[in-house]
Design a protein around this motif. Structure first.
Motif, short mmCIF file in Angstrom:
data_model
loop_
_atom_site.label_atom_id
_atom_site.label_comp_id
_atom_site.label_asym_id
_atom_site.label_seq_id
_atom_site.Cartn_x
_atom_site.Cartn_y
_atom_site.Cartn_z
N HIS A 164 0.83 -1.22 0.00
CA HIS A 164 0.00 0.00 0.00
C HIS A 164 0.86 1.26 0.00
N GLY A 165 2.14 1.09 -0.28
CA GLY A 165 3.00 2.24 -0.49
C GLY A 165 3.55 2.89 0.76
N GLN A 166 3.40 2.26 1.91
CA GLN A 166 3.93 2.84 3.14
C GLN A 166 5.41 2.50 3.31
N THR A 167 6.10 3.29 4.09
CA THR A 167 7.53 3.11 4.29
C THR A 167 7.80 2.06 5.36
N VAL A 168 8.76 1.20 5.05
CA VAL A 168 9.22 0.19 6.01
C VAL A 168 10.71 0.40 6.21
N SER A 169 11.15 0.42 7.44
CA SER A 169 12.55 0.73 7.72
C SER A 169 13.46 -0.45 7.37
N LYS A 170 14.72 -0.15 7.14
CA LYS A 170 15.74 -1.17 6.87
C LYS A 170 15.85 -2.13 8.05
N GLU A 171 15.75 -1.61 9.26
CA GLU A 171 15.86 -2.46 10.45
C GLU A 171 14.70 -3.46 10.52
#
Length: 215
Positions: A164-171
């Motif tokens: 849905h286009g939301q940001t997910v962190s690298k961690e």
């Protein structure tokens, strides 16, 4: 001939990914004899393509080699069928290992799990079924299920956020990817061992749901 070699190499790559985790590259090389004296002609291939990334390299012990030989016989029989419900999930595992973007790899793993932990006519409570059924197969003891329920909920939520286009962190991705890969491989191997001769996953789902209420 070359396409047959390519198909065999690809099947072998998928089998290795299904059998065990580890960093792995695979390729093939061919050469042709062009004279009765054995002089070699044109050679092709030889390029090793990375199919999975891992800190630990891929290796098989003597015991694992024997187990893989038996695994390969049944695996090849399934993969050579025109259609089999285990083909798509294990190809997701294979594809995830080559993804340049971690987000894409996680989606592959979760989609593969969804294909195994649900049926095509289930339209409600998909996330709930995903984590509850998955916990039944992943937990060795009943008191471990709650931990797997939380892990699977996190995987499903991450997948939903990304699509849905939301940001997910690298961690978050670094924590989730090993869990997702291991879960897909474990669940797939359970179906492979117990329901590999079935036309679909319905008998497996029925067994999981019975185990859920009977334990």
């Amino acid at each position: 001939v070359s396409w047959k070699i390519h198909d065999f190499t690809e099947m072998l790559a998928i089998a290795f990914r299904a059998f065990k985790q580890g960093g792995l590259s695979i390729g093939y090389a061919t050469s042709h004899v062009v004279s009765p004296f054995g002089r070699m002609g044109e050679s092709r291939g030889g390029f090793l393509k990375k199919i999975s990334v891992g800190i630990v390299g891929y290796s098989l012990s003597v015991t694992e080699i024997r187990a893989f030989k038996q695994f390969w016989k049944n695996f090849r029989r399934i993969m050579e069928k025109q259609h089999h419900y285990l083909q798509v999930p294990i190809r997701r595992l294979r594809t995830a290992g080559t993804r340049a973007e971690k987000e894409d790899a996680l989606v592959d793993y979760v989609v593969g799990l969804e294909a195994l932990l649900g049926t095509d006519d289930e339209r409600t409570e998909i996330g709930y079924r995903f984590r509850i059924r998955g916990s039944v197969l992943l937990a060795k003891r009943r008191n471990e299920r709650q931990s797997y329920i939380r892990s699977l909920r996190e995987l499903y939520d991450l997948r939903s956020r990304m699509v849905h286009g939301q940001t997910v962190s690298k961690e978050e991705l670094d924590r989730a990817l090993p869990v997702a890969e291991s879960a897909l491989r474990t669940v797939w191997r359970w179906y492979f061992a117990r329901h590999g001769d079935r036309a679909d996953n319905r008998m497996g789902i029925e067994e999981i749901d019975k185990k859920l209420v009977s334990d």
